[in-house]
Every structure is written in C-alpha cells, then in structure tokens.
Design an enzyme around this catalytic site. Structure first.
Site, PDB file in Angstrom:
ATOM      1  N   ASN A 180       0.448   4.181   0.509  1.00  0.00           N
ATOM      2  CA  ASN A 180       0.288   5.236   1.501  1.00  0.00           C
ATOM      3  C   ASN A 180       1.073   4.920   2.773  1.00  0.00           C
ATOM      4  O   ASN A 180       0.948   5.590   3.781  1.00  0.00           O
ATOM      5  CB  ASN A 180      -1.189   5.465   1.836  1.00  0.00           C
ATOM      6  CG  ASN A 180      -1.880   4.179   2.245  1.00  0.00           C
ATOM      7  OD1 ASN A 180      -1.250   3.138   2.311  1.00  0.00           O
ATOM      8  ND2 ASN A 180      -3.172   4.254   2.517  1.00  0.00           N
ATOM      9  N   GLU A 205       0.868  -1.168   0.000  1.00  0.00           N
ATOM     10  CA  GLU A 205       0.000   0.000   0.000  1.00  0.00           C
ATOM     11  C   GLU A 205       0.911   1.226   0.000  1.00  0.00           C
ATOM     12  O   GLU A 205       1.664   1.462   0.922  1.00  0.00           O
ATOM     13  CB  GLU A 205      -0.899   0.002   1.242  1.00  0.00           C
ATOM     14  CG  GLU A 205      -1.953  -1.086   1.199  1.00  0.00           C
ATOM     15  CD  GLU A 205      -2.952  -0.933   2.315  1.00  0.00           C
ATOM     16  OE1 GLU A 205      -3.185   0.212   2.733  1.00  0.00           O
ATOM     17  OE2 GLU A 205      -3.499  -1.943   2.759  1.00  0.00           O
ATOM     18  N   PHE A 222       8.318 -23.358 -12.584  1.00  0.00           N
ATOM     19  CA  PHE A 222       9.052 -22.097 -12.651  1.00  0.00           C
ATOM     20  C   PHE A 222      10.570 -22.302 -12.670  1.00  0.00           C
ATOM     21  O   PHE A 222      11.327 -21.459 -12.201  1.00  0.00           O
ATOM     22  CB  PHE A 222       8.657 -21.166 -11.502  1.00  0.00           C
ATOM     23  CG  PHE A 222       7.217 -20.773 -11.518  1.00  0.00           C
ATOM     24  CD1 PHE A 222       6.793 -19.663 -12.217  1.00  0.00           C
ATOM     25  CD2 PHE A 222       6.267 -21.534 -10.852  1.00  0.00           C
ATOM     26  CE1 PHE A 222       5.455 -19.304 -12.239  1.00  0.00           C
ATOM     27  CE2 PHE A 222       4.921 -21.188 -10.874  1.00  0.00           C
ATOM     28  CZ  PHE A 222       4.514 -20.073 -11.572  1.00  0.00           C
TER      29      PHE A 222
END
Length: 401
Positions: free
Chosen positions: A23, A21, A81
């Site tokens: 923020n 996030e 992978f």
C-alpha cells in the site's frame, strides 16, 4: 505493518530480506505486485515504452490477498550461501495454476541439461504464491517448495523451505538481521519433529514397498499368483528408529507404526520409481516429498527437513546396528576451494609462514570475488594451483606443514 498491508518476501544471494507493504508506492519484485493487483507490469512497461499512456491511475489500484516470493538460487546454504555451478541434471518446477483460491507461479528460464556457469547471476527461478491470507500464502509456498526438484548443483531450496516453517517468519516478527540472529553458526536443516518424522517414515516405507513389488514382478518371483515378501520394515533416520508394516496396493496404502499400538497412517499416491517427487495425501493432507535414492534408503526433503531415511528388514536393522562409524577425513592441513570458481590470485608462496586471518588466495564465482584466509598460523608446504585455473568445489588449493 498493519493487517491491511501486504508483504513481499525475498530470500536471495545477498542473505537479506526485503519487506514491502504494497500500500506504499515502493515496488521491488513485479510478480508479487502483479498477483495482488491483477496488473501485468511488464505488459504496461512495454506499452509505455511504445508511447501509450497508463489506462489507470493510483486510485484504481486495488489490493487482493497476500503474495510470497522465494528466489531459487544456485548457492549452497550449508556453506554460507556460496555459489554452486554445474549442469542441471534434473529440473522440475512445481505445477503452475490456481485452485481453491491459491495461485502458484514459476518464472524461470532454465531446463534439464542446462549449465549454471561461474560467469552469471546464480538465480534459477522465482517461485511465487498468492492466497487470501498471509498464512495461506506461506503454506502454499511451503508445499510448492517441496515439489521443486533440482539436481546437479547445490541450491537454496532447503533454506527457504525451512524459513516457511520458522515460527518467527510465520508470525511476522522480522528484520533484516533475521538470518544472523536465527542462524549465527550457519544454516542447518530443520530438526525432525514427531509429526514430520511420522510422515517421512510412512512415505519412505511406502516407496520401499513399491520398489519391492516391482523387483519381484521383474524377477517373476510370483507364487500362486501372489507376490510374497516381508511387509514388516524398520525405518531409521537421525535418532529415530521405528518398526512398521505396510499394507494396501497402488494408489492406497496404510503404514502401521508397530511400537505405537499399530496406529496407522493412510497414504494415497500414484508415485512410481523414477519420479523425483512423491506427491499425494497423508491422512488426507496434501504432501510433496523430494526423493533421492541412496543405499538402503532414500534422501527425503520435506518442510525444511532434509535427511537420509533408511528402510531395513528386521534382520538388516540388527546388522546395521553393528556397523562401525566411519570418521570423516581430517582436512585441517588443506585449503579447500569452497565453491566452483576461477582462481584470481595466489597470495602466498611455498615455504612461507602465514598468520591466522592472512589472505591466501582469491577465487571468483558468479561475479563475486571470494577472499580465502588462513584459519590458523602455519607454513605453506605445497601450492597445487595457479591464477587462471578453474576449480571444482573442495579442490585442494594448497597444503600446510
């Protein structure tokens, strides 16, 4: 996270997701941060290293929209992978730029003819999109991934492309256990749904139509000023088979599905043979489809679907239905190298009895040592390589009695 947060998504070699996030004070991938803040972080780091002070404070940082990043790696999602090395026969990244509020950015340092070796990190590129909303950024990423063409090595684009269509990813119900929870038996390409199947069938039929026109022009097969060949075709892939007809001329075509009351799809594209990506519109929606020719058809990649699509004449379709199925070879008595790499050690000898789980060999690729273990009890009958040998994928390391 709340609706004010901005999430970064990275799918990479360690099979994990990192969510950020923006923020908060944490920062992981600078392209995502740069797109949502408008600040060139690398420039600022260089200036700070040269003794300058930052020209702004934390309160001056404003967040704008959402950004998504996909790391494009030289690794095979269908083989757990594992790294993939070799020469880039063809490398074509999506077009960069901003349009209608959506930005596409590509950070890369490779090009056609470049070599992906066993000695370095397998990252090929960072593909980043930015848009006003999270879903718009995801949609832009899906379309950009469809336009990303890499040949010569295996890569994780099919995996990341499939994620962009995954309901759980799109809804944001995520954790670092996502891959293990959603693909417990390993990654497989997304199944072909009805709408995706219609798009693939229409694109394949149009490509075949263009090839037919070009072949007849080259062979001067023209009668009364008109190129003549059957416009009806049968498109077949996976469990789907449908008769179609193609009409129109470059760049506008109509593909009619004959078993569905002749319902048609309108396609617009300037694609010509040799282009690795079919780009255009299907019923007005922008579409990119990766195209690789195969016998009697094409291998198409679109929206996380990767499948062989065959285009037959009606008579060829009848004959194809009679062809016997070829069983894959039995490799249960061989230890095959799962990726291109360097043999670090052979841990058994010829004639030795081994138990399931016992270490047989160690192969190094891209700064990782891969331990190869016996899948079942058996006896080593022959060893074909030694420490220091460089192996290709599926090379036979040893045989069992």
């Amino acid at each position: 996270y709340d609706s004010a947060g901005t999430v970064e998504f990275v799918a990479g070699q360690d099979k994990s997701f990192y969510f950020l996030e923006m923020n908060t004070r944490l920062q992981v991938e600078h392209p995502v941060t740069e797109l949502i803040t408008g600040i060139d972080l690398v420039e600022q780091m260089i200036r700070v290293a040269d003794g300058e002070k930052l020209p702004f404070g934390q309160k001056d940082i404003k967040l704008d929209g959402w950004s998504v990043e996909s790391r494009v790696y030289a690794e095979d999602p269908y083989r757990g992978f594992l790294p993939s090395t070799g020469r880039l026969k063809r490398f074509q990244a999506p077009a960069e730029g901003s349009q209608d509020g959506v930005t596409v950015r590509v950070d890369t340092g490779v090009e056609d003819g470049g070599e992906i070796s066993i000695y370095y990190d397998p990252m090929i590129a960072k593909l980043v999109t930015h848009a006003p909303t999270r879903i718009e950024a995801i949609e832009a990423m899906g379309k950009a991934l469809d336009a990303f063409y890499v040949d010569g090595i295996q890569h994780n684009i099919p995996f990341v492309s499939a994620l962009m269509e995954h309901p759980r990813w799109r809804s944001g119900e995520l954790s670092t256990g996502f891959i293990a929870e959603e693909y417990p038996d390993g990654f497989a390409a997304r199944d072909v749904d009805v709408e995706t199947g219609r798009v693939l069938a229409a694109v394949a039929a149009t490509i075949d139509h263009i090839h037919n026109e070009r072949r007849r022009l080259m062979d001067q097969q023209i009668a009364a000023g008109e190129i003549k060949f059957a416009k009806r075709r049968v498109v077949k892939f996976e469990s789907m088979q449908t008769p179609v007809s193609v009409s129109g001329e470059m760049p506008d075509f109509t593909v009619a599905f004959l078993e569905n009351d002749g319902q048609g799809i309108e396609l617009h594209s300037h694609w010509v043979p040799g282009m690795p990506v079919w780009s255009g519109t299907v019923d007005g929606d922008a579409v990119n489809v990766q195209v690789r020719p195969i016998l009697n058809g094409f291998h198409l990649s679109y929206r996380g679907v990767a499948t062989k699509v065959y285009v037959y004449t009606e008579y060829e379709a009848k004959l194809a239905a009679l062809m016997p199925y070829k069983e894959p070879p039995d490799t249960s008595k061989f230890l095959l190298c799962p990726m291109p790499g360097l043999v670090v050690s052979i841990n058994v000898e010829e004639g030795q009895e081994v138990k399931a789980g016992e270490i047989l060999a160690v192969v190094e690729a891209m700064k990782m040592e891969n331990v190869l273990r016996a899948e079942r009890d058996g006896t080593v009958s022959q060893i074909n390589v030694k420490a220091g040998d460089s192996l290709a994928v599926d090379a036979v390391i040893m045989e069992f009695a």
